[in-house]
Scaffold this motif. Sequence first.
Motif, PDB file in Angstrom:
ATOM      1  N   GLY A  21      -1.398   0.384   5.244  1.00  0.00           N
ATOM      2  CA  GLY A  21      -2.544  -0.210   5.946  1.00  0.00           C
ATOM      3  C   GLY A  21      -3.627   0.820   6.192  1.00  0.00           C
ATOM      4  O   GLY A  21      -3.682   1.862   5.521  1.00  0.00           O
ATOM      5  N   GLY A  22      -4.479   0.526   7.173  1.00  0.00           N
ATOM      6  CA  GLY A  22      -5.678   1.323   7.414  1.00  0.00           C
ATOM      7  C   GLY A  22      -5.436   2.774   7.805  1.00  0.00           C
ATOM      8  O   GLY A  22      -6.305   3.619   7.596  1.00  0.00           O
ATOM      9  N   LEU A  23      -4.249   3.085   8.355  1.00  0.00           N
ATOM     10  CA  LEU A  23      -3.946   4.477   8.701  1.00  0.00           C
ATOM     11  C   LEU A  23      -4.118   5.381   7.478  1.00  0.00           C
ATOM     12  O   LEU A  23      -4.632   6.503   7.581  1.00  0.00           O
ATOM     13  N   SER A 317      -4.697  -9.062   3.820  1.00  0.00           N
ATOM     14  CA  SER A 317      -4.051  -8.781   5.109  1.00  0.00           C
ATOM     15  C   SER A 317      -2.573  -8.475   5.002  1.00  0.00           C
ATOM     16  O   SER A 317      -1.891  -8.942   4.096  1.00  0.00           O
ATOM     17  N   ARG A 318      -2.115  -7.699   5.967  1.00  0.00           N
ATOM     18  CA  ARG A 318      -0.679  -7.636   6.181  1.00  0.00           C
ATOM     19  C   ARG A 318      -0.287  -8.948   6.845  1.00  0.00           C
ATOM     20  O   ARG A 318      -1.027  -9.460   7.697  1.00  0.00           O
ATOM     21  N   LEU A 319       0.854  -9.524   6.465  1.00  0.00           N
ATOM     22  CA  LEU A 319       1.281 -10.798   7.058  1.00  0.00           C
ATOM     23  C   LEU A 319       2.115 -10.511   8.305  1.00  0.00           C
ATOM     24  O   LEU A 319       3.340 -10.428   8.246  1.00  0.00           O
ATOM     25  N   GLN A 322      -0.208  -9.860  14.395  1.00  0.00           N
ATOM     26  CA  GLN A 322      -1.476  -9.237  14.785  1.00  0.00           C
ATOM     27  C   GLN A 322      -2.702  -9.917  14.167  1.00  0.00           C
ATOM     28  O   GLN A 322      -3.765  -9.975  14.779  1.00  0.00           O
ATOM     29  N   LYS A 323      -2.553 -10.412  12.952  1.00  0.00           N
ATOM     30  CA  LYS A 323      -3.732 -10.800  12.173  1.00  0.00           C
ATOM     31  C   LYS A 323      -4.225 -12.232  12.427  1.00  0.00           C
ATOM     32  O   LYS A 323      -5.113 -12.714  11.735  1.00  0.00           O
ATOM     33  N   GLY A 324      -3.645 -12.931  13.416  1.00  0.00           N
ATOM     34  CA  GLY A 324      -4.158 -14.259  13.785  1.00  0.00           C
ATOM     35  C   GLY A 324      -3.821 -15.344  12.780  1.00  0.00           C
ATOM     36  O   GLY A 324      -4.540 -16.346  12.681  1.00  0.00           O
TER      37      GLY A 324
HETATM   38  P1  ADP Z   1      -4.279  -2.729   9.164  1.00  0.00           P
HETATM   39  O1  ADP Z   1      -4.222  -1.261   9.071  1.00  0.00           O
HETATM   40  O2  ADP Z   1      -3.963  -3.258  10.518  1.00  0.00           O
HETATM   41  O3  ADP Z   1      -3.485  -3.417   8.118  1.00  0.00           O
HETATM   42  P2  ADP Z   1      -7.106  -2.407   8.425  1.00  0.00           P
HETATM   43  O4  ADP Z   1      -8.196  -3.430   8.318  1.00  0.00           O
HETATM   44  O5  ADP Z   1      -7.388  -1.226   9.246  1.00  0.00           O
HETATM   45  O6  ADP Z   1      -5.813  -3.185   8.931  1.00  0.00           O
HETATM   46  O7  ADP Z   1      -6.746  -1.814   6.994  1.00  0.00           O
HETATM   47  C1  ADP Z   1      -6.101  -2.514   6.003  1.00  0.00           C
HETATM   48  C2  ADP Z   1      -6.203  -1.731   4.704  1.00  0.00           C
HETATM   49  O8  ADP Z   1      -5.132  -2.124   3.841  1.00  0.00           O
HETATM   50  C3  ADP Z   1      -7.464  -2.028   3.943  1.00  0.00           C
HETATM   51  O9  ADP Z   1      -7.810  -0.913   3.142  1.00  0.00           O
HETATM   52  C4  ADP Z   1      -7.051  -3.211   3.066  1.00  0.00           C
HETATM   53  O10 ADP Z   1      -7.860  -3.381   1.941  1.00  0.00           O
HETATM   54  C5  ADP Z   1      -5.638  -2.804   2.694  1.00  0.00           C
HETATM   55  N1  ADP Z   1      -4.723  -3.910   2.382  1.00  0.00           N
HETATM   56  C6  ADP Z   1      -4.068  -4.719   3.262  1.00  0.00           C
HETATM   57  N2  ADP Z   1      -3.271  -5.584   2.608  1.00  0.00           N
HETATM   58  C7  ADP Z   1      -3.411  -5.319   1.288  1.00  0.00           C
HETATM   59  C8  ADP Z   1      -2.845  -5.872   0.086  1.00  0.00           C
HETATM   60  N3  ADP Z   1      -1.968  -6.865   0.132  1.00  0.00           N
HETATM   61  N4  ADP Z   1      -3.208  -5.326  -1.090  1.00  0.00           N
HETATM   62  C9  ADP Z   1      -4.104  -4.317  -1.138  1.00  0.00           C
HETATM   63  N5  ADP Z   1      -4.680  -3.762  -0.058  1.00  0.00           N
HETATM   64  C10 ADP Z   1      -4.338  -4.244   1.143  1.00  0.00           C
END
Ligand code: ADP
Length: 492
Positions: A21-23, A317-319, A322-324
Amino acid sequence: MSKPLNILFVSSEVEPFAKTGGLADVSGTLPQVIKDQGHEIRIIMPRYGSISERKFKLHDVIRLKDIEVPIGKEKKIANVNSSFIANVKSKVQVYFLANKELYERPGIYTSPDSKKDYVDNDVRFIFFCRGVLETLKRLGWQPDIIHCNDWQTGLIPAYIKTMYNHDPFFKNIKTVFTIHNLAYQGTFPAAAFDKTGLPEAEFGKEGVEFFGKLNFMKAGLVYSDVITTVSEKYAEEICSTEEFGCGLEGVLQKRKSQLHGIINGIDYNIWNPETDELIIKRYDMRTLEGKQDNKKELLAKFGLAYKVNVPLVGIISRLVDQKGLDLIKEIADDFMKLDVQFVMLAAGEKRYQDYFESLHKKYAAKMGLFIGYNDELAHLIEAGCDMYLMPSRYEPCGLNQLYSLKYGTVPIVRATGGLDDTIHDVESGNGNGFKFKKYDSKELFKTIQRALKMYHDTAAWKKIMKNGMQQDFSWESSAKKYTNLYRNLVKQ
Ligand code: ADP
Ligand code: GLC
């Protein structure tokens, strides 16, 4: 000019090596910008099995061979590999802490098959936290600051303030701890505490114990010199209620004067429709037609028809709760009856995966779904969609709404955390998106309807797109805020 600082940046995910994810996005870019600003900064992360030795030209750091890391009464051996991340201006050295038994697995935190956390995640990250300090000692490189991120690094400030404090090498090192997501705390049965080697007294209410368990996140919050989180709004939220504070609100309130909200930036070398190699047609504010080519390509990829004037809504999104996603579920039938098309790229919990697969079956002519992780598709979704949906229950910062702004893809978000700080509703004049307050599916639906109505006013819509595209969320100013914090700590 004041003296450059030495900083070690510690993270369990770093783009392009490992990401959930975003980290990872933050850890791959912020250190580079700090280096561009004249400081010496190096990164350290675990050497997961998925990190290709060939692709990243990893090499052994001979000096760092066979480091002994105590885990309870045992000793485990760490080796260190090294590589770089580079932008046009500077190169940042990345160390990988390696131990085959602990990290050579297909997943980062969870097994991709069972989708369950690895049962020895306590040992994996105790080893990481302690291994990082042992590596520094062996390396003989003494940073002014260790910047830790999220629970996986939470024990580092605890070690520095207790056991390692007696060692002159560590005595003056200050720690910064950044919360990217307070809901993931790294809690383990009390027995895990013995493996840390920390003094018995630290397993108490003022220390690393939380309701009888070892809590890595709490350790980071209690022992670090400064705490930061990734937006101002989330910094307020996590101190205010249990819902946001996830039980740690009391601990945070006590440290409120040392808690700072610093909004994440984004990397325009990676996320920029003018230069993005992963999209079909590059475009900017003056060549917005280029977006249509990306929309056509995206729809074709999902086997959907291109329809002029029908807005395309996207989600990446991550499923997870948190993501609503439950809000989307409640309105899904009404939403799919509107004159829209919908594409989704997501991976995570099985119950959500099953649900969205069933929705996709029902509305296959209007909806595209890709379950899995796909970076290329993520870029094409940002470029090809008209709107981006992010109705999060909570959102420490959120990066996809920021990427969306740059790609002229208008965000529809819930007013929480970083989403509230970065998205301004069009109703307040000169807005860059659509926003609703209450965590309620009716509110979400009304907001989507509001956006769809506005979409058909072409001039007004273009104005919203451009408002977003013009904004600058690059890292420079946030990186300065971090280095100012570092500087103040070093002076203490
Ligand atoms: P979180 O860290 O809570 O998942 P963020 O919006 O901070 O949310 O960051 C998500 C990051 O992960 C972004 O760069 C997004 O494009 C990427 N991402 C999330 N899910 C996928 C996926 N299924 N495939 C590719 N990139 C993904
Ligand atoms: C976390 C948060 C997200 C934030 C990211 C980077 O994963 O859920 O909101 O953008 O960390 O800080």
